[in-house]
Each structure stands twice: as structure tokens, then as C-alpha cells.
Design an enzyme around this catalytic site. Sequence first.
Site, short mmCIF file in Angstrom:
data_model
loop_
_atom_site.label_atom_id
_atom_site.label_comp_id
_atom_site.label_asym_id
_atom_site.label_seq_id
_atom_site.Cartn_x
_atom_site.Cartn_y
_atom_site.Cartn_z
N GLY A 14 42.86 38.51 40.94
CA GLY A 14 43.77 38.67 42.06
C GLY A 14 44.52 39.98 42.06
N THR A 15 45.35 40.16 43.10
CA THR A 15 46.33 41.24 43.16
C THR A 15 45.90 42.43 44.00
OG1 THR A 15 47.43 40.76 41.07
CG2 THR A 15 47.56 42.99 41.81
N THR A 16 46.90 43.02 44.67
CA THR A 16 46.76 44.36 45.24
C THR A 16 48.03 45.13 44.90
OG1 THR A 16 45.48 43.50 47.11
CG2 THR A 16 46.39 45.70 47.33
N LYS A 47 55.12 41.63 40.06
CA LYS A 47 54.12 42.61 39.63
C LYS A 47 54.66 44.04 39.66
CE LYS A 47 50.66 39.68 41.86
NZ LYS A 47 49.56 39.65 42.84
N SER A 146 41.97 43.33 43.34
CA SER A 146 40.86 42.88 44.18
C SER A 146 41.00 43.32 45.63
CB SER A 146 40.74 41.35 44.10
OG SER A 146 41.97 40.74 44.48
#
Length: 219
Positions: A14-16, A47, A146
Site C-alpha cells: 500500500g501507500t502513496t 506516514k 503502489s
Amino acid sequence: MISGSEYHKEYMKGTTTVGLICEDGVVLATDKRATMGNLIADKEAKKLYKIDDYIAMTIAGSVGDAQSLIRLLSAEAKIYKMRTGNNMTPLSCTTLTSNVLHGNRHYPLLTQLIIGGYDLINGPKLFSLDPVGGINEESSFTATGSGSPTAYGVLEAEYKSEINIEKGLLIAVKALISAMQRDAYSGNGISLAKIDKTGVTLYSDEEIENLVKKVTKKK
């Protein structure tokens, strides 16, 4: 039973996160969704972290590995300031981070990082690091996670050299919105920070919502 390595792999999906270097500072932005496989494990994941008065960091990958590293860096920055009377520079913080990551290369910390900061002598600085300590100094922008392919599309189209922070904030928000619309592993809101000659500023949810309205109004 899930093994440690499998657990880490689940969390790396995950994550941007994005970072932009501006004429007068640096902008960092992340989404808030943490995933474990196809499960949304946390809708308020942090984050984006302040490391020192003039340095902040975004994380993608294993949350535990990244948080452990952040605790170490924050402590080292405080010790450095106590010993020297000065703030650690963004380059020094990045080099320290690289050394820690490379020292663990046989059992790597599964995280990808963006470090942004303001050097009172050399101005704004932006770096990206891979899990084994490789450093890239960025002259414009970078993205991880991602959702980064979608974010890069916006950054490539919108970013211009010598933009100011005000414009950089809008571009970062637009990149995150686009990534969250296309990437199932990114979402649940935005965290945002700027770093300039006054230090690190973390934006409130209300301030971010106002920026989101400005971006969506322009469409």
C-alpha cells in the site's frame, strides 16, 4: 501462521507518498491508508513524520521497520543538537539513514523513504532512499508506493521549475487525489507538510480540506 517476511510483504503493497522541491522549501504529502493484503488495516495511518526542526520524512513499506528507524533518527537529531548547538542538516540526516539501512542490508528494513528538509545555508533539499541505503538527491520531485505511477503522471504534467511552496502544495494534493482514485491500496485522506526557512509545518485536516477544495474546483 504468517512468517515475518510474509508479514512485511503484505504491508509493502500500500501507500502513496510524494515530495516536491520548491524555490522556497519542500512539500511532502502522503495518504492515510495502511493495508495488509486486501485488508484495510488502518484508515488513519501516520506516514509523515517530523524528525527535527528542519527535517521531515515520509514512509512506505513495513510500518514497524519505519517507526523503529524514525525513533532512532529523532533521537540522533536531538543528541546532535545538544552536542553542537546546531540542527542536523538534511544531508547529514539522509547519510545517517543510509548508513543504518546499509548496515542492515542482509536483513533489510523493508521501507522506502523520502526525506525533505531545509538547509539554512544551502536551501531546500529532497532525497529518496531505497531499503538498502541507496540515496537519490532529487532536483524536482519523487514518489513512492503502489500509487506512485499515477502520482508521477500528475507530477510530470503539473510541476515546473522554480515553483513556490503555495503552488507545490496544490500539486502534491492533486497527485495524492489522483493516486487515491486509481490505487486501491491508497486512500482515507491526506497528510501534508512544508519545510522552509521557518522550519517544519504540519497541516491540519481543515487546512488540507481547503486545499483539496481548491484543487477539485479547478477541474
